[in-house]
Design a protein around this motif. Structure first.
Motif, short mmCIF file in Angstrom:
data_model
loop_
_atom_site.label_atom_id
_atom_site.label_comp_id
_atom_site.label_asym_id
_atom_site.label_seq_id
_atom_site.Cartn_x
_atom_site.Cartn_y
_atom_site.Cartn_z
N ASP A 106 -23.58 -24.40 8.57
CA ASP A 106 -24.78 -23.56 8.51
C ASP A 106 -24.92 -22.66 9.74
N LYS A 107 -23.97 -22.72 10.67
CA LYS A 107 -23.93 -21.82 11.83
C LYS A 107 -22.52 -21.22 11.92
N PRO A 108 -22.14 -20.41 10.94
CA PRO A 108 -20.75 -19.93 10.88
C PRO A 108 -20.36 -18.95 11.98
N LEU A 109 -21.31 -18.38 12.67
CA LEU A 109 -20.98 -17.38 13.70
C LEU A 109 -20.92 -17.98 15.10
N ASP A 110 -21.28 -19.26 15.25
CA ASP A 110 -21.18 -19.91 16.55
C ASP A 110 -19.72 -20.14 16.89
N ALA A 111 -19.30 -19.66 18.02
CA ALA A 111 -17.91 -19.80 18.44
C ALA A 111 -17.84 -19.95 19.96
N PRO A 112 -16.81 -20.57 20.46
CA PRO A 112 -16.68 -20.79 21.90
C PRO A 112 -16.45 -19.51 22.70
N VAL A 113 -16.90 -19.57 23.95
CA VAL A 113 -16.61 -18.53 24.94
C VAL A 113 -15.79 -19.22 26.02
N ILE A 114 -14.57 -18.76 26.19
CA ILE A 114 -13.63 -19.41 27.10
C ILE A 114 -13.36 -18.47 28.27
N GLY A 115 -13.47 -19.00 29.48
CA GLY A 115 -13.34 -18.20 30.69
C GLY A 115 -11.91 -17.81 31.02
N GLN A 116 -11.72 -17.41 32.24
CA GLN A 116 -10.41 -16.95 32.74
C GLN A 116 -9.54 -18.15 33.12
N ARG A 117 -8.24 -18.03 32.90
CA ARG A 117 -7.24 -19.01 33.36
C ARG A 117 -7.50 -20.41 32.84
N VAL A 118 -7.94 -20.54 31.61
CA VAL A 118 -8.19 -21.85 31.01
C VAL A 118 -6.90 -22.34 30.35
N ASN A 119 -6.58 -23.60 30.58
CA ASN A 119 -5.38 -24.24 30.05
C ASN A 119 -5.81 -25.19 28.94
N ILE A 120 -5.40 -24.92 27.71
CA ILE A 120 -5.84 -25.72 26.56
C ILE A 120 -4.64 -26.51 26.04
N GLY A 121 -4.75 -27.83 26.09
CA GLY A 121 -3.66 -28.71 25.70
C GLY A 121 -3.45 -28.79 24.20
N ALA A 122 -2.29 -29.32 23.82
CA ALA A 122 -1.91 -29.42 22.40
C ALA A 122 -2.92 -30.25 21.63
N GLY A 123 -3.28 -29.77 20.45
CA GLY A 123 -4.16 -30.50 19.55
C GLY A 123 -5.63 -30.47 19.91
N ALA A 124 -6.00 -29.75 20.95
CA ALA A 124 -7.40 -29.71 21.37
C ALA A 124 -8.25 -28.94 20.35
N LYS A 125 -9.48 -29.35 20.24
CA LYS A 125 -10.45 -28.69 19.37
C LYS A 125 -11.65 -28.31 20.24
N ILE A 126 -12.01 -27.03 20.23
CA ILE A 126 -13.18 -26.53 20.97
C ILE A 126 -14.10 -25.95 19.92
N LEU A 127 -15.23 -26.61 19.70
CA LEU A 127 -16.06 -26.31 18.53
C LEU A 127 -17.49 -25.96 18.90
N GLY A 128 -18.02 -24.94 18.26
CA GLY A 128 -19.40 -24.54 18.42
C GLY A 128 -19.59 -23.52 19.53
N ALA A 129 -20.85 -23.23 19.80
CA ALA A 129 -21.21 -22.21 20.79
C ALA A 129 -21.17 -22.81 22.19
N VAL A 130 -19.99 -23.25 22.62
CA VAL A 130 -19.83 -23.84 23.95
C VAL A 130 -19.21 -22.82 24.89
N HIS A 131 -19.43 -23.04 26.18
CA HIS A 131 -18.85 -22.18 27.21
C HIS A 131 -17.88 -23.03 28.03
#
Length: 168
Positions: A106-131
């Motif tokens: 019910d919030k299809p437009l909420d998406a993460p905001v990811i900063g500079q030089r972020v390292n995201i590991g394999a299989g990670a899930k970043i969900l919702g309007a998080v920073h």
């Protein structure tokens, strides 16, 4: 030009599937620079075809309206999804199996905001309007449902935040 910056950042160079998936995204995003429908529509149609080819061959889906910074590295392609409203800063690294997307139907437009030089590991899930703050690290298979401060590490399911000693 971002093409050559992306190419230098890709460790496998022109053989990197992630590099080519990123170029398909950048080509599709290029159409937003044009006001004329005579230019936008053909570019959009071509992008749809190319993005489906990238999904099939590279295993990477990037929403065309996402805002992706310079020198994104998709280190290992396969099962990567980036929401169309997501924002990724410069010099980020994404590995296989990563989802950057919305959390609730019910919030299809909420998406993460990811900063500079972020390292995201394999299989990670970043969900919702998080920073996710600059220089943060997201551990492999972490499920991030809340904000991660700059320089912190997020690990686990659901992710818990670990501040580095320099941040304490």
């Amino acid at each position: 030009m971002t093409f050559f910056e992306d190419l230098r950042a890709a460790r496998e160079g022109v053989l990197s599937l992630g590099f080519w998936a990123l170029q398909v995204y950048r080509f599709g995003h290029l159409r937003y620079r044009f006001q004329s429908k005579l230019v936008r529509y053909p570019l959009g149609a071509l992008h749809i075809v190319l993005s489906k080819v990238a999904e099939m061959l590279c295993g990477v889906t990037i929403g065309v309206s996402a805002k992706i910074g310079r020198r994104l590295v998709i280190e290992h392609s396969g099962a990567i999804v980036v929401h169309g409203n997501a924002v990724l800063g410069d010099d980020c690294i994404i590995r296989q199996g990563v989802t950057i997307g919305n959390r609730y139907m019910d919030k299809p437009l909420d998406a993460p905001v990811i900063g500079q030089r972020v390292n995201i590991g394999a299989g990670a899930k970043i969900l919702g309007a998080v920073h996710i703050g600059d220089d943060a690290e997201i551990g492999a298979n972490a499920v991030v449902l809340k904000d991660v401060p700059a320089g912190a590490v997020a690990v686990g399911v659901p992710a818990r935040i670990i501040l580095r000693k320099s941040e304490l």
